[in-house]
Scaffold this motif. Structure first.
Motif, PDB file in Angstrom:
ATOM      1  N   GLU A 138      -6.234  -1.179  -6.202  1.00 33.98           N
ATOM      2  CA  GLU A 138      -7.135  -0.150  -5.652  1.00 33.98           C
ATOM      3  C   GLU A 138      -6.442   1.192  -5.677  1.00 33.98           C
ATOM      4  O   GLU A 138      -5.235   1.287  -5.423  1.00 33.98           O
ATOM      5  CB  GLU A 138      -7.529  -0.517  -4.218  1.00 33.98           C
ATOM      6  CG  GLU A 138      -8.453   0.489  -3.546  1.00 33.98           C
ATOM      7  CD  GLU A 138      -8.761   0.111  -2.104  1.00 33.98           C
ATOM      8  OE1 GLU A 138      -9.179   1.002  -1.353  1.00 33.98           O
ATOM      9  OE2 GLU A 138      -8.571  -1.068  -1.748  1.00 33.98           O
ATOM     10  N   ARG A 185      -7.738   9.377   0.482  1.00 34.94           N
ATOM     11  CA  ARG A 185      -6.598   9.246   1.395  1.00 34.94           C
ATOM     12  C   ARG A 185      -5.261   9.163   0.672  1.00 34.94           C
ATOM     13  O   ARG A 185      -4.225   8.969   1.305  1.00 34.94           O
ATOM     14  CB  ARG A 185      -6.784   8.002   2.271  1.00 34.94           C
ATOM     15  CG  ARG A 185      -7.971   8.096   3.210  1.00 34.94           C
ATOM     16  CD  ARG A 185      -8.093   6.861   4.053  1.00 34.94           C
ATOM     17  NE  ARG A 185      -8.336   5.668   3.233  1.00 34.94           N
ATOM     18  CZ  ARG A 185      -8.277   4.422   3.697  1.00 34.94           C
ATOM     19  NH1 ARG A 185      -7.947   4.225   4.959  1.00 34.94           N
ATOM     20  NH2 ARG A 185      -8.542   3.403   2.913  1.00 34.94           N
ATOM     21  N   THR A 222      -2.534   3.856  -2.913  1.00 35.41           N
ATOM     22  CA  THR A 222      -2.547   2.920  -4.031  1.00 35.41           C
ATOM     23  C   THR A 222      -2.167   1.545  -3.510  1.00 35.41           C
ATOM     24  O   THR A 222      -1.148   1.397  -2.825  1.00 35.41           O
ATOM     25  CB  THR A 222      -1.558   3.334  -5.134  1.00 35.41           C
ATOM     26  OG1 THR A 222      -1.815   4.675  -5.521  1.00 35.41           O
ATOM     27  CG2 THR A 222      -1.681   2.408  -6.339  1.00 35.41           C
ATOM     28  N   ALA A 226      -9.633   0.020   2.779  1.00 30.63           N
ATOM     29  CA  ALA A 226     -10.642   0.653   1.937  1.00 30.63           C
ATOM     30  C   ALA A 226     -10.893   2.063   2.415  1.00 30.63           C
ATOM     31  O   ALA A 226     -10.945   2.339   3.617  1.00 30.63           O
ATOM     32  CB  ALA A 226     -11.942  -0.148   1.969  1.00 30.63           C
ATOM     33  N   GLY A 227     -11.068   2.986   1.492  1.00 32.14           N
ATOM     34  CA  GLY A 227     -11.375   4.357   1.836  1.00 32.14           C
ATOM     35  C   GLY A 227     -12.858   4.630   1.764  1.00 32.14           C
ATOM     36  O   GLY A 227     -13.643   3.833   1.269  1.00 32.14           O
ATOM     37  N   SER A 228     -13.243   5.810   2.215  1.00 37.61           N
ATOM     38  CA  SER A 228     -14.649   6.146   2.187  1.00 37.61           C
ATOM     39  C   SER A 228     -15.116   6.447   0.772  1.00 37.61           C
ATOM     40  O   SER A 228     -16.283   6.311   0.461  1.00 37.61           O
ATOM     41  CB  SER A 228     -14.894   7.365   3.087  1.00 37.61           C
ATOM     42  OG  SER A 228     -14.064   8.439   2.673  1.00 37.61           O
ATOM     43  N   THR A 274     -13.629   5.376  -2.828  1.00 39.58           N
ATOM     44  CA  THR A 274     -12.595   4.643  -3.554  1.00 39.58           C
ATOM     45  C   THR A 274     -13.013   4.466  -4.999  1.00 39.58           C
ATOM     46  O   THR A 274     -14.117   4.019  -5.282  1.00 39.58           O
ATOM     47  CB  THR A 274     -12.372   3.251  -2.931  1.00 39.58           C
ATOM     48  OG1 THR A 274     -12.048   3.432  -1.562  1.00 39.58           O
ATOM     49  CG2 THR A 274     -11.245   2.513  -3.633  1.00 39.58           C
ATOM     50  N   GLU A 275     -12.114   4.816  -5.912  1.00 41.87           N
ATOM     51  CA  GLU A 275     -12.412   4.652  -7.324  1.00 41.87           C
ATOM     52  C   GLU A 275     -11.839   3.341  -7.818  1.00 41.87           C
ATOM     53  O   GLU A 275     -10.941   2.776  -7.224  1.00 41.87           O
ATOM     54  CB  GLU A 275     -11.797   5.809  -8.122  1.00 41.87           C
ATOM     55  CG  GLU A 275     -12.423   7.152  -7.780  1.00 41.87           C
ATOM     56  CD  GLU A 275     -12.011   8.216  -8.778  1.00 41.87           C
ATOM     57  OE1 GLU A 275     -11.385   7.855  -9.790  1.00 41.87           O
ATOM     58  OE2 GLU A 275     -12.309   9.392  -8.555  1.00 41.87           O
ATOM     59  N   ASP A 312      -7.221   5.064  -4.032  1.00 42.95           N
ATOM     60  CA  ASP A 312      -8.059   5.853  -3.132  1.00 42.95           C
ATOM     61  C   ASP A 312      -7.584   7.296  -3.194  1.00 42.95           C
ATOM     62  O   ASP A 312      -6.538   7.646  -2.641  1.00 42.95           O
ATOM     63  CB  ASP A 312      -7.954   5.312  -1.704  1.00 42.95           C
ATOM     64  CG  ASP A 312      -8.963   5.959  -0.770  1.00 42.95           C
ATOM     65  OD1 ASP A 312      -9.443   7.068  -1.081  1.00 42.95           O
ATOM     66  OD2 ASP A 312      -9.268   5.358   0.279  1.00 42.95           O
ATOM     67  N   TYR A 313      -8.351   8.156  -3.894  1.00 44.24           N
ATOM     68  CA  TYR A 313      -7.961   9.551  -4.034  1.00 44.24           C
ATOM     69  C   TYR A 313      -8.268  10.367  -2.784  1.00 44.24           C
ATOM     70  O   TYR A 313      -7.730  11.466  -2.622  1.00 44.24           O
ATOM     71  CB  TYR A 313      -8.678  10.172  -5.241  1.00 44.24           C
ATOM     72  CG  TYR A 313      -8.131   9.695  -6.563  1.00 44.24           C
ATOM     73  CD1 TYR A 313      -6.925  10.182  -7.054  1.00 44.24           C
ATOM     74  CD2 TYR A 313      -8.827   8.762  -7.318  1.00 44.24           C
ATOM     75  CE1 TYR A 313      -6.422   9.749  -8.268  1.00 44.24           C
ATOM     76  CE2 TYR A 313      -8.328   8.325  -8.536  1.00 44.24           C
ATOM     77  CZ  TYR A 313      -7.120   8.814  -9.003  1.00 44.24           C
ATOM     78  OH  TYR A 313      -6.617   8.371 -10.205  1.00 44.24           O
ATOM     79  N   THR A 372       0.857  -1.180   0.000  1.00 40.78           N
ATOM     80  CA  THR A 372       0.000   0.000   0.000  1.00 40.78           C
ATOM     81  C   THR A 372       0.895   1.233   0.000  1.00 40.78           C
ATOM     82  O   THR A 372       1.649   1.443   0.950  1.00 40.78           O
ATOM     83  CB  THR A 372      -0.928   0.021   1.219  1.00 40.78           C
ATOM     84  OG1 THR A 372      -1.738  -1.155   1.222  1.00 40.78           O
ATOM     85  CG2 THR A 372      -1.832   1.250   1.185  1.00 40.78           C
TER      86      THR A 372
END
Length: 224
Positions: A168, A173, A176, A211-213, A215-216, A170-171, A139
């Motif tokens: 994954e 937080r 990657t 996982a972020g709140s 996540t794209e 996550d923009y 990560t």
């Protein structure tokens, strides 16, 4: 009496083979004591089932087939606790129990097949075979828009990346998650130069994906 001596010979062969597999190959390399009794018990139990069903004579073939289907169906290998190479040891113990448990199989042929299995496992799991190849999930606390920048960042942190997949992004937080196959640098060599400009100044490597709140979906790029 001859039948008992024949069965005892096959049982001795099975015990020797599974002990070599467990105590001479597996445990010195992986050091997982919790799987040692699992391998031994599974092997001996399967040997007992095969030997007992084979004594049923003409009806033993069908019973043996259903019995093996039942034995294999109740074995659950959890991927989060058992590595892929340890799964190979599981199946090897199964096959050893099957081969040595067949009383009508010639002792010499059973011994030769067991030796082939042991040699294959010994060679395939040898520490010197692809010794510097590794796989890990990292990560990164940065998002790379350019695949070449991501490759340079992975090379700086881990070694030469042979293949990777972005799992994954996550923009929120700025994270990657990447599944990486890489080659460790040789002992004494420097892992890499300074961090590329795209990497965050205090980036860290973690082994769990979080996982972020918001996540794209991960971009479709990977290694070439």
């Amino acid at each position: 009496m001859d039948s008992l001596r024949h069965l005892a010979g096959h049982l001795g062969l099975d015990l020797v083979a599974v002990c070599l597999l467990t105590f001479a190959i597996y445990y010195p390399r992986h050091r997982r004591r919790d799987l040692v009794p699992a391998y031994l018990a599974l092997n001996v139990a399967l040997f007992t089932v095969v030997a007992a069903l084979a004594e049923l004579g003409g009806s033993g073939g069908m019973a043996l087939g259903f019995g093996m289907f039942g034995v294999l169906s109740i074995i659950r290998l959890r991927s989060d606790s058992v590595q892929h190479e340890e799964v190979a040891y599981y199946f090897t113990t199964l096959v050893l129990g099957l081969i040595t448990g067949l009383p009508h199989l010639a002792f010499g042929l059973a011994a030769a097949l067991s030796a082939v299995l042991l040699l294959v496992v010994y060679a395939a799991d040898h520490p010197r075979l692809l010794a510097r190849s590794r796989r890990t999930v990292v990560t990164l606390d940065t998002v790379h828009a350019d695949p070449s920048a991501l490759r340079a960042d992975l090379a700086r942190r881990l070694g030469d990346p042979m293949h990777w997949t972005v799992m994954e992004v996550d923009y929120v937080r700025d994270l990657t998650v990447v599944d990486v196959r890489y080659r460790e640098p040789e002992p004494g060599s420097r892992r890499g130069s300074a961090a590329p400009a795209a990497a965050g100044p205090g980036a860290e490597t973690r082994t769990e994906a979080r996982a972020g709140s918001a996540t794209e979906a991960a971009p479709a790029w990977g290694s070439v």
